[in-house]
Design a protein around this motif. Structure first.
Motif, mmCIF file in Angstrom:
data_model
loop_
_atom_site.group_PDB
_atom_site.id
_atom_site.type_symbol
_atom_site.label_atom_id
_atom_site.label_comp_id
_atom_site.label_asym_id
_atom_site.label_seq_id
_atom_site.Cartn_x
_atom_site.Cartn_y
_atom_site.Cartn_z
ATOM 1 N N LEU A 1 1.123 -1.025 -0.216
ATOM 2 C CA LEU A 1 0.304 0.167 0.060
ATOM 3 C C LEU A 1 0.632 0.911 0.079
ATOM 4 O O LEU A 1 1.537 0.735 0.746
ATOM 5 C CB LEU A 1 -0.437 0.241 1.093
ATOM 6 C CG LEU A 1 -1.675 1.186 0.891
ATOM 7 C CD1 LEU A 1 -2.686 1.413 0.529
ATOM 8 C CD2 LEU A 1 -2.625 1.711 3.379
ATOM 9 N N THR A 2 0.913 2.474 -0.933
ATOM 10 C CA THR A 2 1.496 3.272 -1.081
ATOM 11 C C THR A 2 0.538 4.842 -0.596
ATOM 12 O O THR A 2 -0.922 4.269 -1.018
ATOM 13 C CB THR A 2 1.960 3.567 -2.505
ATOM 14 O OG1 THR A 2 0.971 3.423 -3.684
ATOM 15 C CG2 THR A 2 3.361 2.318 -2.565
ATOM 16 N N PHE A 3 0.912 5.589 -0.770
ATOM 17 C CA PHE A 3 -0.166 6.690 0.232
ATOM 18 C C PHE A 3 0.002 7.731 -1.274
ATOM 19 O O PHE A 3 1.024 8.329 -1.285
ATOM 20 C CB PHE A 3 0.262 7.329 1.021
ATOM 21 C CG PHE A 3 -0.639 6.641 2.326
ATOM 22 C CD1 PHE A 3 -1.436 6.751 2.616
ATOM 23 C CD2 PHE A 3 -0.465 5.632 2.696
ATOM 24 C CE1 PHE A 3 -2.187 6.022 3.957
ATOM 25 C CE2 PHE A 3 -0.193 4.699 3.815
ATOM 26 C CZ PHE A 3 -1.472 4.721 3.612
ATOM 27 N N PRO A 4 -1.019 8.216 -2.036
ATOM 28 C CA PRO A 4 -0.453 10.068 -3.114
ATOM 29 C C PRO A 4 0.150 11.388 -2.081
ATOM 30 O O PRO A 4 -0.390 11.132 -0.783
ATOM 31 C CB PRO A 4 -1.810 9.813 -3.657
ATOM 32 C CG PRO A 4 -2.639 9.897 -2.870
ATOM 33 C CD PRO A 4 -2.048 8.363 -2.089
ATOM 34 N N VAL A 5 0.563 11.939 -2.484
ATOM 35 C CA VAL A 5 0.417 13.234 -2.182
ATOM 36 C C VAL A 5 -0.667 13.992 -2.077
ATOM 37 O O VAL A 5 -0.982 13.607 -3.058
ATOM 38 C CB VAL A 5 2.133 14.047 -2.848
ATOM 39 C CG1 VAL A 5 2.373 15.261 -2.819
ATOM 40 C CG2 VAL A 5 3.092 13.244 -3.178
ATOM 41 N N ILE A 6 -1.184 14.724 -1.182
ATOM 42 C CA ILE A 6 -2.236 15.220 -1.746
ATOM 43 C C ILE A 6 -2.395 16.583 -0.827
ATOM 44 O O ILE A 6 -1.397 17.318 0.264
ATOM 45 C CB ILE A 6 -3.291 14.195 -0.202
ATOM 46 C CG1 ILE A 6 -3.791 12.660 -0.228
ATOM 47 C CG2 ILE A 6 -4.469 15.437 0.279
ATOM 48 C CD1 ILE A 6 -4.450 12.104 0.824
ATOM 49 N N ASP A 7 -2.620 17.567 -1.630
ATOM 50 C CA ASP A 7 -3.265 19.354 -1.402
ATOM 51 C C ASP A 7 -3.709 19.527 -0.339
ATOM 52 O O ASP A 7 -3.586 20.753 0.457
ATOM 53 C CB ASP A 7 -3.182 19.475 -2.850
ATOM 54 C CG ASP A 7 -1.756 20.032 -3.592
ATOM 55 O OD1 ASP A 7 -0.604 19.088 -3.085
ATOM 56 O OD2 ASP A 7 -1.772 19.691 -5.068
ATOM 57 N N ARG A 8 -4.596 18.959 -0.949
ATOM 58 C CA ARG A 8 -5.733 19.468 0.151
ATOM 59 C C ARG A 8 -7.046 18.316 0.765
ATOM 60 O O ARG A 8 -6.877 17.723 -0.142
ATOM 61 C CB ARG A 8 -6.701 21.189 -0.765
ATOM 62 C CG ARG A 8 -5.851 21.569 -0.248
ATOM 63 C CD ARG A 8 -7.112 23.149 -1.661
ATOM 64 N NE ARG A 8 -8.359 22.951 -0.167
ATOM 65 C CZ ARG A 8 -9.855 23.499 -0.661
ATOM 66 N NH1 ARG A 8 -9.496 24.097 -1.829
ATOM 67 N NH2 ARG A 8 -10.259 23.882 -0.561
ATOM 68 N N ALA A 9 -6.615 18.316 2.309
ATOM 69 C CA ALA A 9 -7.852 17.050 2.227
ATOM 70 C C ALA A 9 -8.670 17.400 3.612
ATOM 71 O O ALA A 9 -8.115 18.159 4.918
ATOM 72 C CB ALA A 9 -6.585 15.779 2.566
ATOM 73 N N THR A 10 -9.876 16.871 4.190
ATOM 74 C CA THR A 10 -10.669 16.675 5.333
ATOM 75 C C THR A 10 -10.856 15.105 5.128
ATOM 76 O O THR A 10 -11.621 14.806 3.891
ATOM 77 C CB THR A 10 -11.556 17.553 4.424
ATOM 78 O OG1 THR A 10 -11.685 18.403 4.201
ATOM 79 C CG2 THR A 10 -13.167 17.262 5.727
ATOM 80 N N LEU A 11 -10.547 15.142 6.287
ATOM 81 C CA LEU A 11 -11.341 13.425 6.322
ATOM 82 C C LEU A 11 -11.743 13.338 7.693
ATOM 83 O O LEU A 11 -11.329 13.928 8.775
ATOM 84 C CB LEU A 11 -9.651 12.441 6.996
ATOM 85 C CG LEU A 11 -8.474 12.087 6.017
ATOM 86 C CD1 LEU A 11 -8.156 12.886 4.943
ATOM 87 C CD2 LEU A 11 -8.328 10.841 6.051
#
Length: 690
Positions: A154-164
């Protein structure tokens, strides 16, 4: 006749090609516009099935969208929306889904799909649940998308804006018997900046111990940009507080990453109980170490700290095998407090710290008991294997001068060996092998303790008796075998032999004369100023034969140039009662002799010395009776003819039993043995035993 193209014909051909190229480009543009229009109007909902098949094939998992699905350009960004998105777990997992999200929305650049690592401009994740699990054999995990162990993780992308919001993570490892359920706080980020920390909290269980955990990702901005994850975790379990911090290369990578760990609590045994390792109780502790998790091993290095008033340093490894835990440790202690030694032999360290040596004494039916009765944790010993090397420089104690301790311990399939356990006691070296076989019930303990040649003056110095004096030496050996789950029980059933040999040396004259209560010689020596003149020890043996927990003198025999010291009686490991009588017979005539046995009675915890025996009172009574008839005759009751027979030192120095002892002339001795001789040539008796 050759033909050639005219310039007009060639130009027409080029014009025709450009026309066709423009038509193709225009057609492709129209197709793209039409596709964009179709996707924009339909929101790409008809692509749900192809999306499930394509992504599922790439991940080797079943991918499903239960609710609304959208995938289109808006206007030049790819917009994705899925409600009820699930990614399945492998068959071995306890839950059906690796990922389950009530709503997932994302926007990304189409060109990002051409890169190795995607860049998502905005993502919103609502009520998502992530389930990470290892299989029972620890060969596959749910976040590696392949049937092979070396599949794509499992890899994670680069995220500019996020709401979790409402995000939870569940982790399961059957081999470590570790379960954790975490809930993350709501996360909002803009321009790849999340804030100071991503915080989480949750509960879990390791083996049979529940715990609560809180933590944070302290560098989330570096995480989304460069994959550096500064993690801090605090867990509380069984009264212990464990803190862990370090930098992870990715959120899913814990193996082979050095982490700083600190643990503190009331009892170190409670901490190790969590992983199924049994050790003696301790007082309050605080330890720090570096932890590296490698496959099935927890490797703790650079460990430093304290337990009670003692320091501890070293390294240890905990290997979680498929069926058993194994611990290997190499430890050092500069100063070990005697109170912290108490639990190693079955005493409560807190009680000893507060009440001193009196805490080691209990009462059974009104009688004091000193031997510890704390039972072995048999079931815990069956759950793990161990190897330990421990060196202690000095032991801090008022009366027990111990130093330079070396311990080698092995535990293999419920067979515990302390082999060897060596230490220096008052500059005398003791080496011992102790084996506890917990494979049988009750456990069988074999004791083999050897005291190398030690000067008695040094051995007794720590007990304040240096002035009691001797330059003699002593060697000894204790060989016992007993059955029981505590020290007291194993010794109460023990059989074997205890022997201490005194080669040639010296006693002060004062000691020998007091033992035999030869008042005449004592007074004479005192008036002559020769009270401290040494008496040469020719040889000596203090030995006991042990049967069913009862030790019988076999023999007590010390030969000096002036007298022969002999003893009878014994002691019991069962009730810890002592009943020994010792007397010294002079080799030379003495006119004023109060010669009678010195008694040692009472219990291990409360010994009693009885210098005035019934025989002495009987002798006084006889003297008084004779004085009534003829006053000078009263002296006859106190005359010692000095007829003690010197001992043959060969059997004494060999540690032989009483039956093998001989006089210097080679005759069997009648003054030593487990019971009175049938015909004793002596008229004196020792406390009714002689």
């Amino acid at each position: 006749m050759a033909t050639s193209s005219t310039p007009g014909h060639a130009g027409e051909t080029r014009h025709r090609r450009r026309r066709w190229l423009l038509r193709i480009v225009a057609g492709l543009f129209l197709l793209l516009v039409a596709a964009w229009a179709v996707l924009y109007v339909t929101k790409g909902r008809f692509l749900r099935a192809p999306f499930e098949r394509l992504v599922g094939a790439q991940l080797h998992r079943q991918v499903r969208v239960a609710g609304d699905f959208q995938l289109f350009f808006d206007p030049f960004e790819i917009q994705f929306r899925a409600e009820g998105l699930t990614i399945s777990n492998p068959d071995y997992a306890s839950r059906p889904h690796l990922f389950l999200g009530r709503r997932v929305e994302a926007r990304m650049s189409p060109l990002s799909l051409l890169r190795d690592k995607w860049r998502i401009r905005r993502v919103e994740l609502a009520d998502a649940a992530i389930d990470l699990e290892w299989d029972r054999a620890h060969r596959h995990n749910s976040w590696t998308f392949s049937e092979k162990k070396s599949g794509k993780p499992l890899t994670f992308p680069v995220i500019d804006r996020a709401t979790l919001t409402g995000t939870t993570l569940r982790y399961r490892d059957p081999r470590l018997r570790l379960m954790t359920d975490l809930r993350y706080q709501t996360i909002r980020s803009e321009n790849a900046h999340i804030g100071s920390a991503i915080r989480f909290a949750g509960r879990g269980q390791v083996r049979d111990t529940p715990f609560v955990v809180t933590g944070a990702l302290l560098s989330p901005n570096a995480t989304v940009q460069r994959g550096h994850n500064r993690l801090t975790v605090r867990a509380v379990a069984a009264g212990n507080v464990i803190r862990m911090r370090g930098t992870l290369p990715s959120l899913a990578a814990l193996e082979d990453v050095p982490l700083r760990v600190a643990a503190k609590g009331r009892n170190l045994a409670h901490l190790l109980d969590i992983i199924g390792v049994a050790v003696p109780d301790t007082r309050r502790y605080h330890l720090t170490a570096q932890l590296v998790l490698h496959e099935a091993e927890y490797r703790f290095t650079k460990m430093r700290g304290r337990f009670g008033d003692s320091d501890l340093a070293g390294a240890f490894t905990v290997h979680n095998g498929e069926s058993r835990v194994r611990v290997n440790a190499a430890l050092t202690t500069h100063r070990l407090d005697i109170v912290d030694v108490a639990p190693f032999i079955g005493y409560n360290p807190d009680a000893v710290a507060s009440r001193g040596a009196a805490a080691a004494i209990t009462r059974v039916k009104g009688a004091p008991r000193l031997l510890p009765d704390a039972p072995l944790r048999i079931e815990a010993l069956r759950a793990f294997d161990a190897g330990l090397r421990w060196h202690v420089d000095t032991v801090r104690s008022r009366s027990v001068p111990l130093s330079d301790i070396d311990l080698r311990l092995s535990l293999d399939n419920s067979l515990l060996k302390l082999r060897p356990l060596t230490f220096t006691m008052a500059r005398g070296r003791v080496t011992s092998d102790v084996t506890i076989d917990a494979r049988v019930r009750p456990a069988r303990t074999v004791y083999d303790i050897r005291l190398l040649s030690t000067r008695l003056s040094r051995l007794l110095a720590g007990f304040g008796a240096i002035e009691a004096g001797t330059t003699g030496t002593v060697t000894g050996r204790i060989q016992l075998v007993g059955d029981g789950d505590s020290v007291h029980d194993s010794l109460s059933t023990s059989r074997g032999r205890i022997a201490f040999v005194l080669p040639s040396g010296t006693f002060w004259m004062r000691n020998v004369q007091l033992v035999e209560l030869d008042l005449g010689v004592f007074a004479q020596r005192m008036l002559q100023g020769k009270l401290k003149d040494p008496v040469q020890i020719n040889c000596g043996l203090v030995a006991f034969t042990v049967r069913n927990g009862t030790a019988t003198a076999d023999p007590i025999l010390i030969d000096t140039t002036k007298n022969v010291i002999a003893g009878r009686g014994g002691f019991s490991f069962k009730d810890e009662r002592v009943d020994i009588a010792i007397r010294a017979d002079a080799k030379k005539f003495s006119l004023f002799s109060g010669q009678s046995p010195i008694g040692l009675g009472g219990y291990f915890a409360a010994p009693v010395i009885q210098p005035l025996s019934p025989q002495l009172f009987a002798r006084v009574g006889v003297g008084l009776g004779m004085a009534a008839l003829l006053p000078p005759a009263a002296l006859l009751a106190f005359v010692d003819p000095g007829d003690a027979k010197a001992a043959a030192c060969g059997p004494v120095l060999a540690g032989a039993n009483a039956a093998a002892q001989r006089t210097k002339g080679g005759r069997p001795r009648g003054d030593v043995g487990a019971s009175p001789p049938a015909k004793s040539p002596k008229r004196k008796k020792f406390l009714g035993l002689f």
